[in-house]
Design a protein around this motif. Sequence first.
Motif, mmCIF file in Angstrom:
data_model
loop_
_atom_site.group_PDB
_atom_site.id
_atom_site.type_symbol
_atom_site.label_atom_id
_atom_site.label_comp_id
_atom_site.label_asym_id
_atom_site.label_seq_id
_atom_site.Cartn_x
_atom_site.Cartn_y
_atom_site.Cartn_z
ATOM 1 N N PHE A 1 39.087 40.076 27.189
ATOM 2 C CA PHE A 1 39.848 41.191 27.730
ATOM 3 C C PHE A 1 40.085 41.063 29.239
ATOM 4 C CE2 PHE A 1 37.452 42.959 24.067
ATOM 5 C CZ PHE A 1 38.552 43.108 23.227
ATOM 6 N N ALA A 2 39.667 39.946 29.831
ATOM 7 C CA ALA A 2 39.892 39.732 31.257
ATOM 8 C C ALA A 2 41.384 39.582 31.544
ATOM 9 C CB ALA A 2 39.140 38.490 31.728
ATOM 10 N N LEU A 3 41.783 39.980 32.749
ATOM 11 C CA LEU A 3 43.194 39.939 33.140
ATOM 12 C C LEU A 3 43.531 38.632 33.859
ATOM 13 C CD1 LEU A 3 43.521 43.543 34.573
ATOM 14 C CD2 LEU A 3 44.419 42.701 32.397
ATOM 15 N N PRO A 4 44.672 38.021 33.506
ATOM 16 C CA PRO A 4 45.107 36.850 34.272
ATOM 17 C C PRO A 4 45.339 37.225 35.736
ATOM 18 C CG PRO A 4 46.347 37.061 32.228
ATOM 19 C CD PRO A 4 45.570 38.332 32.390
ATOM 20 N N ALA B 1 38.787 42.435 38.357
ATOM 21 C CA ALA B 1 39.836 43.455 38.286
ATOM 22 C C ALA B 1 39.282 44.799 37.817
ATOM 23 C CB ALA B 1 40.948 43.000 37.349
ATOM 24 N N VAL B 2 39.665 45.855 38.511
ATOM 25 C CA VAL B 2 39.286 47.219 38.147
ATOM 26 C C VAL B 2 40.547 48.073 38.118
ATOM 27 C CG1 VAL B 2 37.966 49.269 38.795
ATOM 28 C CG2 VAL B 2 36.984 46.987 39.156
ATOM 29 N N ILE B 3 40.631 48.943 37.116
ATOM 30 C CA ILE B 3 41.786 49.833 36.954
ATOM 31 C C ILE B 3 41.303 51.269 36.937
ATOM 32 C CG2 ILE B 3 43.702 50.493 35.441
ATOM 33 C CD1 ILE B 3 43.348 47.648 34.145
ATOM 34 N N ARG B 4 41.935 52.111 37.740
ATOM 35 C CA ARG B 4 41.704 53.553 37.647
ATOM 36 C C ARG B 4 42.944 54.145 37.001
ATOM 37 N NH1 ARG B 4 38.135 57.113 39.679
ATOM 38 N NH2 ARG B 4 37.206 55.567 41.070
ATOM 39 N N VAL B 5 42.790 54.616 35.777
ATOM 40 C CA VAL B 5 43.927 54.878 34.910
ATOM 41 C C VAL B 5 44.643 56.180 35.235
ATOM 42 C CG1 VAL B 5 44.613 55.176 32.510
ATOM 43 C CG2 VAL B 5 42.805 53.590 33.107
ATOM 44 N N ASP B 6 45.984 56.120 35.095
ATOM 45 C CA ASP B 6 46.811 57.307 35.249
ATOM 46 C C ASP B 6 47.750 57.436 34.041
ATOM 47 O OD1 ASP B 6 48.885 55.450 35.709
ATOM 48 O OD2 ASP B 6 48.597 55.552 37.874
ATOM 49 N N GLU C 1 45.478 50.465 40.868
ATOM 50 C CA GLU C 1 46.549 50.624 39.891
ATOM 51 C C GLU C 1 46.498 49.522 38.836
ATOM 52 O OE1 GLU C 1 48.463 53.250 40.076
ATOM 53 O OE2 GLU C 1 47.751 53.892 42.046
ATOM 54 N N TRP C 2 46.953 49.876 37.631
ATOM 55 C CA TRP C 2 47.220 48.859 36.605
ATOM 56 C C TRP C 2 48.610 48.315 36.877
ATOM 57 C CZ3 TRP C 2 46.778 44.954 33.912
ATOM 58 C CH2 TRP C 2 47.514 44.666 32.764
ATOM 59 N N ASN D 1 47.973 47.892 45.718
ATOM 60 C CA ASN D 1 46.651 47.797 45.101
ATOM 61 C C ASN D 1 46.792 47.800 43.576
ATOM 62 O OD1 ASN D 1 43.937 47.768 44.609
ATOM 63 N ND2 ASN D 1 43.541 49.813 45.417
ATOM 64 N N THR D 2 47.327 46.706 43.032
ATOM 65 C CA THR D 2 47.580 46.602 41.604
ATOM 66 C C THR D 2 47.065 45.279 41.068
ATOM 67 O OG1 THR D 2 49.333 46.390 39.912
ATOM 68 C CG2 THR D 2 49.913 45.815 42.163
ATOM 69 N N VAL D 3 46.541 45.299 39.840
ATOM 70 C CA VAL D 3 46.058 44.069 39.206
ATOM 71 C C VAL D 3 46.995 43.632 38.082
ATOM 72 C CG1 VAL D 3 43.646 44.494 39.777
ATOM 73 C CG2 VAL D 3 44.577 45.398 37.635
ATOM 74 N N PHE D 4 48.174 44.219 38.000
ATOM 75 C CA PHE D 4 49.146 43.828 36.978
ATOM 76 C C PHE D 4 49.479 42.350 37.158
ATOM 77 C CE2 PHE D 4 53.372 44.239 34.805
ATOM 78 C CZ PHE D 4 52.906 44.792 33.634
ATOM 79 N N PRO D 5 49.375 41.532 36.107
ATOM 80 C CA PRO D 5 49.538 40.082 36.273
ATOM 81 C C PRO D 5 50.897 39.635 36.800
ATOM 82 C CG PRO D 5 48.438 40.577 34.211
ATOM 83 C CD PRO D 5 48.922 41.892 34.753
ATOM 84 N N VAL D 6 51.949 40.456 36.591
ATOM 85 C CA VAL D 6 53.291 40.068 37.012
ATOM 86 C C VAL D 6 53.730 40.900 38.213
ATOM 87 C CG1 VAL D 6 55.699 39.857 36.309
ATOM 88 C CG2 VAL D 6 53.878 39.447 34.642
#
Length: 382
Positions: free
Chosen positions: A148-151, A178-183, A254-255, A263-268
């Motif tokens: 489940f790790a993010l690229p 990677a850490v996500i604080r969900v919205d 952010e996701w 501040n986002t870990v979205f891979p793209v």
Amino acid sequence: MRLSPVSHLAGALALGAALAVPAARAADFTTTDGYHAACREVEKGAVPKDDDARIAAVICRDTALVRQIVTWGTRGFERMHKDRTSNDAIVIEVTKEIDYVIAELGATRKLLSQIKLGKRKSLRLAPAQWELDLDSDGQVKLWEKYLFALPKRGHQAFSMRGPSNDQDYYDREYNLGAVIRVDQSDILWSLAYHHFIEGLLTNVRAFDLAKDHNGVILARPALLKAAHQLIGNGFLVSGKMRQEVLAETDDDEEWIGNPKQANTVFPVPLDAADFASWDMMIKEMSALWQGRSLLPAAQGGNGMLAAMAPLCPEGTGLNVAKVYLQPPAAGTLYAFRGTKLPTSHCQRIDRTHPVSPLPQMAEQASKTNTGMGFLRYLYWTN
């Protein structure tokens, strides 16, 4: 970036569906122990009574679903091979497994649809910490630890590879911290994926494999209508999610982030042009799906849709909505070669029903060096 086939499914289910909310005693999804403690509570079967409990249930049920699929896909097929299970028995078992997945996706989709966070932030998630024994062999191998790790974020090409047990690979290719604080936009991202995957599997279950393996038989036409609604709703939710992301003004773990959020870990990485392209893609897919534009599948067709020609007479295009909403009778054979759909599924190309630009766009992307990158973009933005 490389994704295994299992990672692809996990990204669509477990990570996406894992987007959650806090409560007075919020579940902790930033550690392995916290994950297991939260999921033990879910396994007790209590009906979720608030957003916190609903999302914890989605996280745990969807990751459990991934574990069910992986275990069945490895140990189950090993068992069937060892027992020399007949083809008919294998089909029955595969069908049962698909039905189970559809039911679970439907249940978690309904939970996600009830979540209304507004502007409130939610749980912090650290997906690389969710260590699970996915194939149920009693140990957590490296590929299971990091499924489940993010690229890492960047413009890498899209590629597929099998599970890896190389720590250097994960250190190099993945964002293990990677850490996500969900919205709310994250909830919508996950909800769209649930619609799409449930719809695709429902589409599959509309058909049975022909006895001679020369095609598929339309056995349950009503499921085509159900699949059409699910996938169509997926486009609507994806569009709402895009708008929700663009409206965000904070910038906190952010996701998926808009061009103003760093501040986002979205891979793209997505800039303003990407969001404009995303809007265009959703609108064009919705138009095609609802029959407002047509697929060019006429005689003399070429390019990526050449294999479909001549489904429709010259001057007409395939109306995808009619294929789903006006299916032929149960028992209709779709042979793998030479199948022709009813002419009622074809419609005259005119100003109100133009040819969809999507096949041409896909054709152009496939012939360039950016084609695989475009596929990666489509995957992550659902």
